[in-house]
Design an enzyme around this catalytic site. Structure first.
Site, PDB file in Angstrom:
ATOM      1  N   GLU A   1       0.832  -1.206   0.000  1.00  0.00           N
ATOM      2  CA  GLU A   1       0.000   0.000   0.000  1.00  0.00           C
ATOM      3  C   GLU A   1       0.861   1.246   0.000  1.00  0.00           C
ATOM      4  OE1 GLU A   1      -3.426   2.230   2.726  1.00  0.00           O
ATOM      5  OE2 GLU A   1      -3.045   0.102   3.006  1.00  0.00           O
TER       6      GLU A   1
ATOM      7  N   ARG B   1      -7.519   3.378  13.474  1.00  0.00           N
ATOM      8  CA  ARG B   1      -8.467   2.263  13.316  1.00  0.00           C
ATOM      9  C   ARG B   1      -8.495   1.419  14.587  1.00  0.00           C
ATOM     10  NH1 ARG B   1     -11.718  -0.434   9.593  1.00  0.00           N
ATOM     11  NH2 ARG B   1     -11.315   1.136   8.006  1.00  0.00           N
TER      12      ARG B   1
ATOM     13  N   GLU C   1     -10.851  -7.705   4.895  1.00  0.00           N
ATOM     14  CA  GLU C   1     -10.217  -7.660   6.217  1.00  0.00           C
ATOM     15  C   GLU C   1     -11.034  -8.259   7.361  1.00  0.00           C
ATOM     16  OE1 GLU C   1      -7.596  -3.736   6.493  1.00  0.00           O
ATOM     17  OE2 GLU C   1      -9.512  -3.368   5.487  1.00  0.00           O
TER      18      GLU C   1
END
Length: 1358
Positions: A831, A909, A1290
């Site tokens: 990423e 997160r 995920e």
């Protein structure tokens, strides 16, 4: 005998003659670079992943037949293939000619996701079928021991391959062909997706064991009856020319390279003369050790002698005292001979043979066993060799030869003289080994404990032999030898001597353990670490041996000797590992009966590239053909964690042939400063290095070998600075990237005041390596004008690469084009960290004005790219007597490494997921992002949520233990319900967690199995079972609101075909497949009319990374938007010709000059979370799931077995059930690795030890639960995403925490047996070491750990 410098071999039926081959050239490089056969992949370079598997066929004079063996092409020297035939994945089938049944079945059973590992798996199984067209399921599983897959979770692979297997798991009834699963292929190993589908009685058909499918639910992901049958007569023949060559005399082969000379003599005399002349020469048969030493340890052996074809070293014969094998015999052959002997000889004679076979069962992978020679295993003198302890304990005889004659030595306690040293003289050659028979009253066992069962090196292993005086239980001879306890295989001489003449009873057991604990000591700083665990294993193994011998004595001499009886609850300690064939059920909601046949949304469509992946035709970045004048780049990295660079000496490096440049920071034409959020990184280190693996420079050369040789020759001196390595170091030095971030809701002080009880605790969770099978790779091509450059990159984020490369080159982004066809796995590791390589390669291409390529070796990739952030959680939780949570105070710390990268987003997160799926009325969580001198950590599937949720389940587990109530009762009491408000003040809608929970309880038969587990634990002392059920709630959106956007571009051509482009990257998750399904439904045309070529920055600009599980949500809606635009333009032509065809409407629109191209765009609405106010919508919606798992642990060794897992996953209305189930299973297995296997180990100085599959273990096919059942929650449409679907990438990963807590449940049972109660802190991962050390008993107490602070540990938790 004459000499020859000519290599003759065949590849896919084509004869090849090569002269003057470089001995350092391996088969893999030759296939890919010289022949352009790129189906064979480089995954690790050390024979540990199987991606490079090919079949080698040759005539064996020893076995007098043609042998077909699977080998690792990355380890096979090209020189070793004289008179052999190589078959690669391209040689067995292709999409343009004929697909081989292996390729077809693995593709159509959904066993290929990213596809990088698929050709290697295909070739392993193909080789098995060439030798045995009718294998058992166990043989198929054994064949895959040396093949790794990071995407699929293995179930789909095994299920597809099970269609080749004998029907072992049939219900066994003799019902009619249509009334029982026996009539279907004869193979139903993985459950009813292969079931005959009949409604037979429970005993008459396999369906009965799984119950009746719920209405509207289907278990059929593929149709086995459509597969082409396997026809062995259609396989390619062995080249007749090679058979004729076997009959002619062989010449001595000599090949001279730049650094190494390879000599392959054909007679023993010639070999002994050469060994006398070159006493330091290494003998190589399989190259499984020397190849790794030269590539990874920078060792050089100028002379290599290859004795593979010397008859005196390739034989086996039965003698009066045992079986003699030539030292060049491979381990597969030895295993087959010993197996035959065990079957034919009296059992009492074959104790040693059975012990060797038990060790071979877990010795490396099949590819290594096929080529590794027994003599190499002995002479390598590895202190953790699996076979040497058995050879030593049994006193095997070795025949050594030199020009001066022969001598026979016994493998005893004096054979190994030091680390990697033996009594064999430099000029001597090991010719043979004799493995002895045993006599009546003589017993031998072998044991091994490793991090992973399949294909792993031992932590500790041993061989143990005892012989009794005739007719008694008095010890006459005793041999106890261990690996992993010293720099050599060691013989416990003192213990053995003191136990002679004693009776085999409890007193001997006690004395033996006491003696062994004193004799087999380890320094608390011993290399390899795990000191208490290793010492305890020496005693645990002896205890197992003691019980095993007691059992055998009782059986063999039941009327002659009175021996102590074994308590019934001890018997399980004597059992060898056994695993039943896997079984599985996958259930998904069928599409409505009235759905248009052309509408494939909701159908289990195979991955659109799966057949190309199975045939090796699918192209990855490094598969691109070499460009004209292309150069290769190798990185030069720091060996210090924190230091000033004093000097860089490149003089020796620049002397290496083919080297053109050494690049450093001064060669960057634009900005050397780079990075993500803070721009706190550099393309090249400038004056200071801040981690081991920091990129200092790069070598550019004409070949990969020259580039790497030169890179290793660069000499750098440093002035060391004090590093910060661990979270605790960072806290002590106040080393953080930003001020702590806090979320607070409710009144936490009041909450604690109102609680009936309060618990405080902490949990450490280690990091995780992505281990995508395709390493980071970039090919950069300068276009020669206006600063233009084209890059092919293995990345999840093409636009980010475009931006950072432009920044480094000092040009606008519009001069840089980044293209991605597909990538071989990403999981977050590509990423942001792909820029690290891409910017360096782009600078090199700019500097040299030539194309430059670099594909990182596995050890380099693991060193420089970082992984999942390690976390530390400290919690205080208040709750009521019934287990209801009232208040939580939590501090989260993550180790970010030497740059911020996106660790702040990872931590955000984590902050949003610290509740998992539980409602917490009063909560406060504070986060700290630690700045350390480790390689920068980064995104990884789950992105901080799994760490926070595991800590949540930890404190929930503590609450359950304190309340003394059933776990499932307390957990369900605290689950969110419809309309609840989270601690971030988001109202929950369409909450499916309780629906998932109740369905999982029912599917798993939880309550009856809870009772069965408790009963089992009461009846077994040394094996314990555990059961756990775990929920998950996962928010779907990027936390950074601006990233929640996507674009698409749809072209319709005049023939009616459609070219679809969107911003997402295909990395195995089936994104392109789903997007074609979306476009097909939207346009009302078949998927065969739609094509996606690649993802590129010159078609869809400014794309967000393919991450956060929103690839389908965002790009699907953008595609739908573009398709709707096109449909509006076509509407007049449809109305004018309502019975027309798609092609006619397109032609008419074109003739009317209507644009047949449209861009689409989508932004997720209503995302507005405010950090300051702690309010607003952080996520578009949530995905839910529940898993129940059962495990069995070996309390003596820490080993564990995954017995069963049941998963219920909420994916909305699935776009593609096969893809979604594949994501659930793949995510679950990646989580299983994270929570139980995968351990990154660092030195106190910040050096990463675990750099490759040899030291870092991801799950193998043998690690999947023996029963794995997945059900997609039915009737749960999601109105907030494309076609009512939900994200799936995920969310399932955390469900593997059910394995972790099942292990913890089993440990608690073990501790209770030992009288230990109270809180248990179990950090993650739950490795064998942590499991064994937690199962406290008298053996662990005999091996107490050293006091912290009194020594420097070999490794530390970071």
């Amino acid at each position: 005998m004459e000499e020859s410098h000519e290599l003759v071999f065949f590849v896919n039926g084509r004869k090849i003659v090569e002269k003057n081959v470089d001995p350092e050239l391996n088969l893999l490089t030759y296939l890919r670079r010289k022949l352009g056969l790129t189906g064979t992949k480089l995954g690790c370079g050390e024979g540990g992943c199987g991606s490079c598997t090919v079949m080698v066929s040759k005539y064996s004079p020893l076995e007098k037949k043609i042998l077909h063996i699977a080998i690792n092409a990355c380890l096979a020297p090209l020189c070793s293939l004289h008179h052999a035939a190589v078959t690669t994945v391209e040689g067995i089938g292709s999409t343009t000619t004929r697909i081989h049944p292996v390729q077809e079945r693995i593709a159509k059973s959904h066993g290929s996701q990213c596809g990088f590992c698929t050709p290697g798996i295909v070739m392993s199984v193909y080789t098995l079928l060439r030798n045995n067209p009718d294998p058992t399921m166990e043989e198929i599983e054994d064949t895959l021991q040396g093949n790794l897959c990071r995407c699929t979770g293995y179930r789909a692979i095994l299920e597809g391959l099970s269609t080749f297997a004998k029907p072992l798991n049939c219900c066994g009834q003799s019902g009619k062909e249509n009334g029982c699963c026996k009539g279907q292929f004869g193979a139903n190993h993985l459950g009813p997706s292969n079931c005959c589908g009949q409604n037979g009685t429970e005993n008459g058909c396999c369906k009965g064991q799984f119950g009746v499918n719920p209405p509207g639910m289907s278990p059929r992901l593929f149709e086995p009856s459509e597969f082409k049958p396997l026809d062995p007569t259609q396989e390619p023949i062995f080249p007749p020319e090679l058979l004729l060559l076997q009959e002619s005399p062989r010449d001595t082969l000599i090949f001279k390279g730049e650094r190494v000379t390879w000599i392959q003599p054909t007679t023993l005399n010639k070999l002994l003369v050469l060994k006398g002349r070159y006493p330091d020469a290494r003998l190589v048969v399989g190259n499984t050790e020397v190849g790794i030493e030269m590539r990874m340890k920078n060792m050089l052996y100028p002379i290599i002698l290859a004795p593979a074809h010397i008859p005196e070293m390739n034989f086996s014969c039965f003698t009066d005292t045992g079986i003699m094998f030539g030292a060049a015999c491979n381990l597969t052959y030895i295993g087959s001979v010993l197996k035959q002997a065990v079957n034919q000889l009296p059992s009492y004679k074959t104790e040693v043979f059975k012990a060797v076979l038990e060790q071979l069962r877990w010795f490396a992978g099949q590819q290594v066993r096929n080529v590794a020679a027994v003599g190499g295993n002995i002479m390598t003198a590895s202190p953790i060799s699996d076979l040497n302890p058995v050879f030593m304990a049994s006193g095997c005889l070795l025949t050594l030869s030199s020009e001066g004659g022969n001598r026979v030595v016994q493998m005893d306690g004096d054979f190994f003289t030091g680390y990697r040293k033996t009594v064999v003289k430099p000029q001597e050659v090991l010719i043979s080994i004799e493995i002895p028979y045993t006599k009546k009253g003589e017993y031998l066992s072998a044991y091994k404990q490793a991090q992973r069962r399949d294909d792993d090196i031992a932590i500790v292993n041993c061989g143990m032999r005892v012989a009794f005086k005739e007719g008694t239980d008095i010890v006459e001879e005793l041999g106890l030898s261990y690996g992993g306890m010293a720099p050599t295989t060691v013989f416990a001489k003192k213990t053995c001597e003191l136990l002679l003449g004693k009776k085999w009873n409890k007193a001997l057991l006690q004395e033996a353990c006491s003696l062994l604990s004193g004799e087999l000591t380890l320094s608390p700083s011993a290399p390899g670490g795990m000191v208490q665990f290793r010492r305890t294993l020496t005693l645990s193994f002896f205890f197992k041996f003691y019980l095993s011998v007691l059992q055998k004595l009782g059986q063999d001499f039941q009327n002659d000797i009175r021996v102590e009886s074994i308590p019934p609850d001890y018997v399980s300690a004597t059992e060898l590992f056994h695993k039943d064939p896997p079984s599985a059920v996958q259930l998904f909601q069928e599409v409505p009966p009235d759905q248009c046949p052309m509408d494939v949304v909701g159908q289990p469509l195979p991955h659109l590239s799966s057949l190309k992946q199975a045939t090796g035709e699918a192209l990855y970045c490094d598969d691109l053909p070499c460009f004209e004048k292309e150069l290769y780049l190798a990185l030069v990295t720091s060996t210090e964690a924190h230091a000033k660079i004093s000097s860089i000496d490149t003089s020796e490096a620049l002397k290496v042939p083919g080297v053109t440049h050494f690049l450093t920071a001064k060669d960057v034409p634009g900005s050397n400063q780079t990075g993500q959020i803070l721009m706190d990184e550099t393309v090249f280190a400038d004056g200071v290095v801040t981690c081991v693996g920091h990129v200092i420079g790069a070598i550019v050369a004409d070949t990969e070998i020259h580039a790497h040789t030169a890179a290793k020759a660069v000499k750098i001196t440093y002035e060391k600075l004090q590093p910060i390595i661990t979270i605790q170091d960072a806290v002590a030095h106040n080393s953080f990237y930003m001020p702590p971030r806090k979320i607070e809701n409710g009144n936490i002080d009041l909450g604690f005041a109102e609680s009936d009880d309060i618990i405080e605790g902490e949990m450490y969770i280690g990091g995780q390596e992505h281990f995508y099978l395709e390493t980071q790779c970039t090919v950069a091509i300068p276009r020669g004008e206006d600063g233009e450059m084209e890059l092919f990159v293995s990345t999840q984020s093409p636009s980010q690469i475009q931006t950072l490369v432009a920044h480094a080159l000092g040009v606008p982004a519009n001069r840089i084009v980044v293209r991605v066809k597909r990538i071989g796995g990403g999981f977050g590791g590509k990423e942001t960290r792909s820029w690290l390589l891409s910017t360096v390669v782009a600078v090199a291409a700019h500097k040299t004005k030539r194309p430059v390529r670099c594909s990182l070796n596995r050890d380099e990739d693991m060193l420089v790219t970082g992984g999942r952030n390690p976390f530390l959680g400290r919690y205080k939780v208040g709750f009521q007597k019934n287990g209801k949570v009232v208040a939580l105070d939590l501090k989260l710390y993550c180790n970010a490494g030497n740059s911020l990268d996106i660790s702040s987003a990872v931590m955000n997160r984590a902050l949003f997921h610290m509740d998992n799926a539980y409602k917490i009325p009063n909560a406060r969580v504070i986060s700290y992002i630690c700045k350390t001198n480790l390689t920068s950590n980064t995104a990884f599937r789950g992105f901080g949520a799994p760490q926070a949720m595991l800590i949540a389940e930890c404190w929930m587990n503590d609450i359950v233990a304190k309340c003394g109530l059933p776990s499932e009762q307390v957990q369900r009491l605290n689950l969110y319900q419809e309309g609840d408000i989270t601690y971030t003040n988001q109202k929950l809608e369409a909450v499916n967690i309780i629906k998932c929970w109740d369905e999982c309880l029912e599917n798993s038969s939880f309550h009856s199995r809870r009772k069965a587990v408790d009963d089992y634990n009461r009846q077994h002392c040394w094996k314990k079972r555990g059961l756990a059920i775990i929920p998950t709630k996962f928010g779907i959106s990027f936390n950074a609101i601006f990233l929640n956007q996507a674009g698409a571009l749809v072209h319709i051509y005049t023939d009616g075909s459609v070219l679809l482009t969107h911003g997402g990257v295909e990395m195995g998750q089936g994104l392109h497949t789903k997007m074609v399904q979306v476009a097909s439904k939207a346009l009302g045309i078949p998927v065969s009319r739609i094509h996606i070529s690649e993802t590129s920055t010159n078609t869809v600009p400014n794309t967000s990374a393919t991450a956060a599980s929103v690839g389908s949500d965002l790009n699907g809606m953008a595609i739908l938007n573009a398709c709707q635009t096109l449909l509006e333009r076509l509407q007049p032509f449809k109305l004018a010709n309502p019975k027309g065809t798609w092609e006619q409407w397109i032609s008419a629109a074109y003739m009317e000059r209507v644009s047949l191209s449209a861009a689409g765009f989508y932004r997720t609405p209503d995302l507005n979370y405010d950090w300051d106010k702690n309010e607003g919508r952080a996520y578009n919606y949530y995905s839910y799931g529940v898993a129940c798992s059962e495990v069995e642990i070996d309390c003596l060794t820490g080993d564990h077995k995954n017995l069963r897992t049941d998963i219920v996953m909420d994916v909305g209305n699935s776009l593609n059930p096969a893809v979604d189930i594949g994501q659930v299973e793949g995510g679950f297995m990646q989580g299983l690795g994270y929570f139980t296997l995968e351990e990154l180990r660092y030195s106190p100085e910040g050096v990463l030890y675990t750099r490759g599959p040899g030291a870092y273990k991801i799950p193998s096919a043998g690690d999947i639960p023996m029963q794995l059942n997945v059900s997609l929650l039915r009737e749960s449409p999601n109105r907030k995403a494309i076609y009512s679907s939900k994200a799936v990438g995920e969310p399932p990963l955390f469900l593997a925490a059910s394995i972790f807590f099942a292990i913890k449940d089993a440990i608690v049972a073990a501790r209770a047996t030992s009288g230990k109660t109270g809180p248990l802190r179990l950090n993650s991962p739950a490795t064998p070491e942590r499991i064994r050390n937690a199962c406290i008993d008298n053996l662990t107490e005999m091996c107490p750990p050293a006091d912290p602070g009194t020594f420097t540990p070999w490794n530390i938790e970071v």
